[in-house]
Design an enzyme around this catalytic site. Structure first.
Site, PDB file in Angstrom:
ATOM      1  N   GLU A   1       0.548  -1.527   0.119  1.00  0.00           N
ATOM      2  CA  GLU A   1      -0.153   0.274   0.377  1.00  0.00           C
ATOM      3  C   GLU A   1       1.030   1.309  -0.011  1.00  0.00           C
ATOM      4  OE1 GLU A   1      -2.578  -0.010   3.407  1.00  0.00           O
ATOM      5  OE2 GLU A   1      -3.752  -1.592   2.927  1.00  0.00           O
TER       6      GLU A   1
ATOM      7  N   GLY B   1      -5.866  -4.526  -5.090  1.00  0.00           N
ATOM      8  CA  GLY B   1      -5.650  -3.872  -3.753  1.00  0.00           C
ATOM      9  C   GLY B   1      -6.201  -4.290  -3.182  1.00  0.00           C
ATOM     10  N   CYS B   2      -5.641  -4.727  -1.371  1.00  0.00           N
ATOM     11  CA  CYS B   2      -6.884  -5.004  -0.342  1.00  0.00           C
ATOM     12  C   CYS B   2      -6.715  -3.680  -0.332  1.00  0.00           C
ATOM     13  CB  CYS B   2      -5.991  -6.134   0.574  1.00  0.00           C
ATOM     14  SG  CYS B   2      -5.900  -7.587   0.021  1.00  0.00           S
ATOM     15  N   PRO B   3      -7.437  -3.124   0.490  1.00  0.00           N
ATOM     16  CA  PRO B   3      -9.234  -3.473   0.938  1.00  0.00           C
ATOM     17  C   PRO B   3     -10.030  -3.626   0.190  1.00  0.00           C
ATOM     18  CG  PRO B   3      -8.678  -1.670   1.931  1.00  0.00           C
ATOM     19  CD  PRO B   3      -7.513  -1.851   1.647  1.00  0.00           C
ATOM     20  N   MET B   4      -9.990  -2.963  -1.630  1.00  0.00           N
ATOM     21  CA  MET B   4     -11.292  -2.462  -2.006  1.00  0.00           C
ATOM     22  C   MET B   4     -11.275  -3.936  -2.987  1.00  0.00           C
ATOM     23  SD  MET B   4     -11.614   0.654  -1.686  1.00  0.00           S
ATOM     24  CE  MET B   4     -12.335   0.812  -3.432  1.00  0.00           C
TER      25      MET B   4
END
Length: 794
Positions: free
Chosen positions: A13, A732-735
């Site tokens: 991130e 990506g996480c958390p999207m």
């Protein structure tokens, strides 16, 4: 030693955050959107534009000497040169320029620290009792639970996109030193029938609308800490108020639905997972010992040394070891001081330090024979208050208007003024070492004034129209026993410059009464005469000089100019969806004023701005992020007109908007204003869970078959669609989970959704999060480099 493990997803991130910073600097990201991005990374803008504070997670207040040296290094290179210890058992670096933010964050990677979740609508730092693991009176050590829970929470995508922040604390016994009833979720260590466990409280909070927390569970075995936390987090995610950031904390959910309904929806989640032993936390014991060292023992034989030991040194339950409190001036440590302290501590190992809630440092695992060495090091720190009575070092103050955009007054300056006042008196402050005098610069409770014995929070005073710094006075906070919390109550108000004298006069009376044994405790004193004394003293200090007579009275302690509200800003920590919506609401309001003014030359541009803002305003509620102006109109048409939320008759306006044909848009002024009114009505009737309602209160069902986040224009489908498919490769996480959740919300019970996910963190996190939402994962299969997951809506 690490107090939590940083998952690889957080490192990944940072690359995106770096790109976001660059786009913001280049003007390609709106400042409000950038705020929503950065606060979740623990980055807050200070009052000086483009200058930031970075807040660093320290689970259980734990930070090693090696870690503190690194924090002080990046703070010196990129910030103010100081490390600030906070009331949330963590540390902050201030005065970081925008181009230094990512360098600070990546520098923390070297020592396993992270700023992720330092702000925003996330799971925040988890607190524990400062003496957990070393106290002879504790029920049991709660630090291993906080550390394991932190590692688990920051590895879950749904920890980063909650309706509002979620705060957790753990006390190691009934004395409740972490104030579990003043937080979202609190655990108090207890033992029942020989089984270790916790009493659980929830839905407490301070802030401008304080609420004392409620008992959620009388007892749960210690193996259920994660299960309780996950259940509460999921129920909050589903039912919390995303409609208004002013009533979005979990305490408002309890108030809204009541105790019975709150507990019902909690158990709806908890009962599904409470017997799943695979979810138990993996606890690692913490070795509270000192490694052997050949450091030469320094002998100190002075009265000052003996007084210091009496004031600040406590014997641990581990024989031969001591805990030492280091009182800090305003919670700050300079880099040189951090280095000298940490170099000394490394002689005994990494498990030698904790961040304390009163903005001080608590050492542990110091061999008793080295107390002389410790004394020499600590007394050499430039910002230590070690030569003062504990009362002085225990005073709590937030940063106030010196850096915070919400700050009205300067409690740091006030704290110094009180210290100067009391230092020049003969008051026996050693008789009240645990007295809590807490100060906040505004009604928000960063200085914890609600749990104070004597508390202050900033306000504006006025004399003949001129503003001067002033404070509300509170008294009577009661926090000594779990389940018996009582917040301090407002008693009166007083001008800032009168407070040092007021505090001196009030404490003089209380100390005399305490020495004489007149009252059993402080709260009895307040009830019998203390509150009346506060009012009487305030009356004696009520007179305020005119600005002409004393201009200095209108300038706060430590301020360079007179009090002004010109620099007052908006809250940082709650930044998110509604801040972005507010941008478009304000743009529409501003453009309407242009129309009302009747300027023919400006009207066409105003109508174009209204159309654009009306089209963009609600995209964020669907998890959409338009990268271009043209995409705004495409996404609005797809997700609001095709979905049946906005009348199709307005679709021709979108083509005009995409073409940026100002004159043609202006010719459709009535239609543009009608569309805008419809968007505003839709927003007004949106419920707490972001579902849109008609004026009769019924939820508007979005048209079946439209593609929630397809990039290709979709047409309405005549029949009900039972199978959905989404490709989240590259997301990506958390999207990826957020997008999955939004799709599931549009589906009927029993419908199936197939999603494509990347290998690694996405496949590790998303299916588990889906299961915890109550849905079934029917298939999870790897196909080449990616995964297919088939979900059935519950």
């Amino acid at each position: 030693m690490r107090f939590y493990e940083v998952p690889d997803t957080l490192y990944a991130e940072q690359d995106q955050f770096d790109r976001d910073i660059k786009e913001y600097v280049e003007g390609r990201i709106n400042p409000v959107k950038f705020k929503a991005i950065r606060v979740a990374h623990g980055v807050y803008e200070q009052r000086q534009e483009h200058t930031y504070m970075v807040r660093i997670r320290c689970a259980a207040g734990g930070i090693t000497p090696t870690q503190l040296k690194k924090v002080s290094e990046v703070g010196d290179v990129y910030g103010s040169g100081e490390v600030h210890f906070t009331t949330r058992q963590e540390v902050q670096v201030h005065d970081v320029l925008v181009n230094g933010v990512i360098k600070v964050i990546r520098g923390l990677n070297d020592v396993g620290l992270s700023s992720r979740g330092g702000g925003g609508n996330t799971v925040r730092n988890i607190l524990t009792s400062i003496d957990s693991g070393i106290s002879s009176t504790e029920v049991f050590d709660v630090e291993p639970y906080a550390i394991a829970l932190t590692t688990r929470m920051i590895d879950e995508p749904d920890s980063w996109n909650l309706p509002r922040k979620l705060k957790i604390s753990m006390s190691n016994g009934p004395d409740d030193t972490t104030y579990t009833q003043s937080t979202c979720l609190g655990f108090v260590a207890t033992v029942k029938d020989g089984v270790k466990g916790f009493q659980v409280f929830c839905s407490g909070g301070m802030g401008a609308k304080p609420m004392v927390g409620h008992a959620l569970l009388d007892f749960v075995p210690d193996t259920h800490v994660y299960h309780v936390t996950k259940a509460l987090k999921v129920m909050f995610d589903k039912n919390g108020n995303r409609r208004s950031k002013y009533s979005s904390r979990i305490k408002f959910l309890w108030k809204k639905v009541g105790e019975d309904e709150f507990k019902r929806i909690f158990h709806e989640e908890y009962d599904q997972i409470k017997n799943d032993r695979s979810l138990d936390l993996v606890l690692e014991s913490i070795d509270n010992s000192a490694k052997s060292t050949d450091l030469a023992v320094q002998s100190v034989d002075t009265a000052e040394f003996e007084l210091w030991k009496k004031r600040y040194v406590t014997a641990q339950k581990q024989e031969g070891l001591s805990s030492i409190k280091i009182p800090l001036e305003l919670g700050d440590v300079l880099r040189a001081d951090a280095n000298s302290l940490c170099d000394f501590l490394l002689n005994f190992g990494e498990n030698t330090m904790r961040c304390e809630r009163d903005q001080n440092i608590r050492l542990r695992n110091i061999p008793t024979e080295y107390l002389g060495n410790a004394y020499n090091v600590i007394t050499g720190l430039k910002k230590s208050l070690v030569k003062h009575a504990p009362f002085i070092g225990n005073m709590i103050n937030c940063t106030g208007a010196s850096t915070c955009k919400l700050g009205i007054c300067l409690p740091r300056g006030l704290s110094s003024a009180i210290r100067d006042q009391l230092t020049g008196t003969d008051l026996d402050l050693d008789i009240i070492p645990d007295f809590r005098l807490n100060m906040s610069g505004c009604p928000n409770t960063c200085g914890m004034h609600h749990v104070a014995n004597l508390g202050f929070f900033g306000k504006v005073g006025r004399k003949d129209g001129d503003m001067y710094p002033a404070y509300n006075i509170l008294a009577g906070g009661k926090v000594e026993k779990a389940g018996e919390m009582k917040y301090a109550q407002r008693v009166d108000e007083i001008a800032s410059h009168r407070i040092p004298e007021f505090v001196n006069a009030f404490l003089k009376v209380w100390i005399e009464k305490k020495k004489a044994g007149t009252y059993a405790d402080y709260n009895t004193f307040l009830e019998e005469e203390g509150n009346t004394l506060i009012k009487t003293l305030c009356d004696s200090y009520r007179d305020v000089p005119t600005y002409e007579a004393d201009a200095g009275f209108y300038t706060d302690f430590g301020a360079k100019r007179r009090l002004s509200m010109d620099e007052l800003g908006t809250a940082e920590c709650s930044a998110g969806m509604f801040d972005m919506i507010e941008v478009d609401k304000k743009q529409i309001k501003k453009a309407r004023k242009v129309l009302d003014a009747g300027s023919d030359e400006e009207r066409p541009d105003a109508i174009q701005k209204i159309l654009f803002s009306a089209s963009r305003m609600l995209l964020v509620t669907r998890g959409l992020d338009a990268k271009t102006d043209e995409q705004v109109y495409d996404l609005f048409g797809k997700h609001f007109m095709t979905a049946g939320l906005i009348d199709e008759k307005f679709r021709p306006l979108l083509a005009l908007g995409k073409a940026a044909d100002v004159s043609a848009i202006f010719a459709q002024e009535p239609a543009v204003l009608a569309l805008t009114s419809e968007v505003e009505a839709l927003y007004k009737n949106m419920d707490d869970s972001l579902r849109f309602k008609a004026t009769d209160g019924k939820v508007i069902k979005e048209r079946e078959g439209y593609e929630l986040d397809s990039e290709v224009e979709a047409e309405p489908v005549a029949k009900t669609i039972q199978m959905f498919e989404k490709d989240y490769r590259g997301v990506g996480c958390p999207m990826n989970f957020v997008k999955t959740k939004l799709v599931l919300e549009t589906m009927e019970s029993g419908d199936q959704l197939k999603i494509l996910l990347d290998d690694g963190e996405p496949i590790k996190n998303v299916p588990g999060s889906v299961k915890l939402e109550g849905h079934a994962v029917l298939l999870q299969e790897q196909v080449g480099p990616h995964w297919e997951v088939l979900i059935q809506k519950k």
